[in-house]
Design a protein around this motif. Structure first.
Motif, mmCIF file in Angstrom:
data_model
loop_
_atom_site.group_PDB
_atom_site.id
_atom_site.type_symbol
_atom_site.label_atom_id
_atom_site.label_comp_id
_atom_site.label_asym_id
_atom_site.label_seq_id
_atom_site.Cartn_x
_atom_site.Cartn_y
_atom_site.Cartn_z
ATOM 1 N N THR A 9 46.377 32.028 60.348
ATOM 2 C CA THR A 9 47.042 32.240 59.067
ATOM 3 C C THR A 9 48.521 31.901 59.180
ATOM 4 O O THR A 9 49.205 32.391 60.086
ATOM 5 N N ALA A 10 49.002 31.057 58.266
ATOM 6 C CA ALA A 10 50.413 30.683 58.204
ATOM 7 C C ALA A 10 51.043 31.333 56.984
ATOM 8 O O ALA A 10 50.399 31.497 55.946
ATOM 9 N N ARG A 11 52.300 31.664 57.106
ATOM 10 C CA ARG A 11 53.043 32.303 56.013
ATOM 11 C C ARG A 11 54.197 31.394 55.619
ATOM 12 O O ARG A 11 54.959 30.929 56.468
ATOM 13 N N ILE A 12 54.307 31.147 54.326
ATOM 14 C CA ILE A 12 55.400 30.362 53.770
ATOM 15 C C ILE A 12 56.175 31.287 52.842
ATOM 16 O O ILE A 12 55.579 31.991 52.023
ATOM 17 N N GLY B 78 40.174 28.017 59.794
ATOM 18 C CA GLY B 78 39.388 28.327 60.980
ATOM 19 C C GLY B 78 39.875 27.662 62.246
ATOM 20 O O GLY B 78 39.328 27.897 63.323
ATOM 21 N N THR B 79 40.913 26.820 62.123
ATOM 22 C CA THR B 79 41.473 26.139 63.286
ATOM 23 C C THR B 79 42.991 26.088 63.160
ATOM 24 O O THR B 79 43.543 26.206 62.060
ATOM 25 N N THR B 80 43.651 25.869 64.286
ATOM 26 C CA THR B 80 45.105 25.689 64.264
ATOM 27 C C THR B 80 45.469 24.469 63.441
ATOM 28 O O THR B 80 46.403 24.504 62.636
ATOM 29 N N ALA B 81 44.748 23.365 63.644
ATOM 30 C CA ALA B 81 45.030 22.140 62.895
ATOM 31 C C ALA B 81 44.885 22.374 61.393
ATOM 32 O O ALA B 81 45.713 21.915 60.604
ATOM 33 N N GLY B 82 43.846 23.104 61.011
ATOM 34 C CA GLY B 82 43.644 23.409 59.600
ATOM 35 C C GLY B 82 44.771 24.249 59.034
ATOM 36 O O GLY B 82 45.249 24.009 57.916
ATOM 37 N N MET B 83 45.210 25.242 59.792
ATOM 38 C CA MET B 83 46.320 26.090 59.349
ATOM 39 C C MET B 83 47.583 25.256 59.160
ATOM 40 O O MET B 83 48.267 25.364 58.136
ATOM 41 N N ASN B 84 47.898 24.411 60.131
ATOM 42 C CA ASN B 84 49.118 23.612 60.050
ATOM 43 C C ASN B 84 49.060 22.603 58.915
ATOM 44 O O ASN B 84 50.051 22.386 58.217
ATOM 45 N N ALA B 85 47.899 22.000 58.700
ATOM 46 C CA ALA B 85 47.747 21.048 57.599
ATOM 47 C C ALA B 85 47.884 21.752 56.252
ATOM 48 O O ALA B 85 48.538 21.238 55.336
ATOM 49 N N ALA B 86 47.282 22.918 56.132
ATOM 50 C CA ALA B 86 47.380 23.674 54.880
ATOM 51 C C ALA B 86 48.822 24.118 54.625
ATOM 52 O O ALA B 86 49.317 24.038 53.491
ATOM 53 N N ALA B 87 49.515 24.555 55.667
ATOM 54 C CA ALA B 87 50.916 24.965 55.511
ATOM 55 C C ALA B 87 51.766 23.773 55.071
ATOM 56 O O ALA B 87 52.620 23.905 54.175
ATOM 57 N N ALA B 88 51.526 22.617 55.675
ATOM 58 C CA ALA B 88 52.277 21.420 55.286
ATOM 59 C C ALA B 88 52.010 21.058 53.829
ATOM 60 O O ALA B 88 52.929 20.664 53.098
ATOM 61 N N GLY C 37 59.469 34.728 46.807
ATOM 62 C CA GLY C 37 58.023 34.560 46.752
ATOM 63 C C GLY C 37 57.479 34.223 48.122
ATOM 64 O O GLY C 37 58.226 34.023 49.076
ATOM 65 N N ALA C 38 56.147 34.189 48.199
ATOM 66 C CA ALA C 38 55.496 33.868 49.465
ATOM 67 C C ALA C 38 54.119 33.299 49.191
ATOM 68 O O ALA C 38 53.521 33.540 48.139
ATOM 69 N N ALA C 39 53.631 32.545 50.145
ATOM 70 C CA ALA C 39 52.272 32.009 50.097
ATOM 71 C C ALA C 39 51.679 32.135 51.491
ATOM 72 O O ALA C 39 52.386 32.042 52.492
ATOM 73 N N THR C 40 50.384 32.384 51.540
ATOM 74 C CA THR C 40 49.673 32.505 52.804
ATOM 75 C C THR C 40 48.484 31.563 52.771
ATOM 76 O O THR C 40 47.776 31.495 51.766
ATOM 77 N N VAL C 41 48.273 30.850 53.872
ATOM 78 C CA VAL C 41 47.108 29.979 53.989
ATOM 79 C C VAL C 41 46.358 30.342 55.267
ATOM 80 O O VAL C 41 46.955 30.624 56.292
ATOM 81 N N THR C 42 45.036 30.349 55.174
ATOM 82 C CA THR C 42 44.192 30.719 56.308
ATOM 83 C C THR C 42 43.159 29.628 56.536
ATOM 84 O O THR C 42 42.595 29.090 55.582
#
Length: 168
Positions: A64-67, A85-95, A78-83
């Protein structure tokens, strides 16, 4: 000074709060890979449904990444959270969130990744030579051992964790 696991429930769950959080997902992966490759607990393969299951296997994983969105004064608006199942997925979603102009306009402020608020965990399923199945879950701030009955399992995990710099 070693930090001991403390039993927290009667169903044999023990948790070790880490003195310092794992710094990133690479640190988590290093610990998990060590267990998978070296099998420090002597876990054994077993048969289930006609299939051979290795003594240690990956179970659930969550990253889970927090923006945060900051105004001109650096105050959080404000804030957004993305979760994923993989590190790559988390980083791509955060980007993707950081690059989403419509979301930024809706929330206001300037988006920034707050990696100190990221969280991640990886669960390993283990089979002790005595036939017990248990799980070992590595998180950013704690390690949790669940489902064991034999105190020797706790002792083995604790001894191993004492020798792992990232966990003690």
């Amino acid at each position: 000074m070693a930090v001991d696991f403390e039993q927290i429930r009667s169903n044999k769950t023990a948790v070790r709060d880490l003195p310092a959080p794992l710094v990133d997902t690479a640190a988590l992966e290093a610990v998990v890979t060590h267990v998978l490759e070296n099998n420090p607990f002597g876990c054994v393969a077993y048969e289930s449904g006609g299939e051979t299951i290795p003594g240690v296997v990956r179970g659930r994983e969550q990253y889970t990444a927090r923006i945060v969105y900051l105004d001109g004064d650096g105050k959080k608006v404000g804030a957004a959270t993305v979760t994923a199942g993989t590190t790559a997925g988390m980083n791509a979603a955060a980007a993707a969130v950081l690059a989403d102009a419509a979301l930024t306009a809706a929330v206001g402020g300037t988006p920034e990744r707050d990696q100190n608020k990221d969280s991640y965990s990886c669960q390993l399923k283990c089979r002790d030579p005595n036939g017990e199945n248990y799980t070992l879950t590595f998180g950013r701030k704690a390690v949790r051992l669940t489902g064991y009955d034999d105190e020797a399992i706790l002792a083995a995990v604790e001894d191993w964790a004492d020798e792992m710099a990232a966990l003690s």
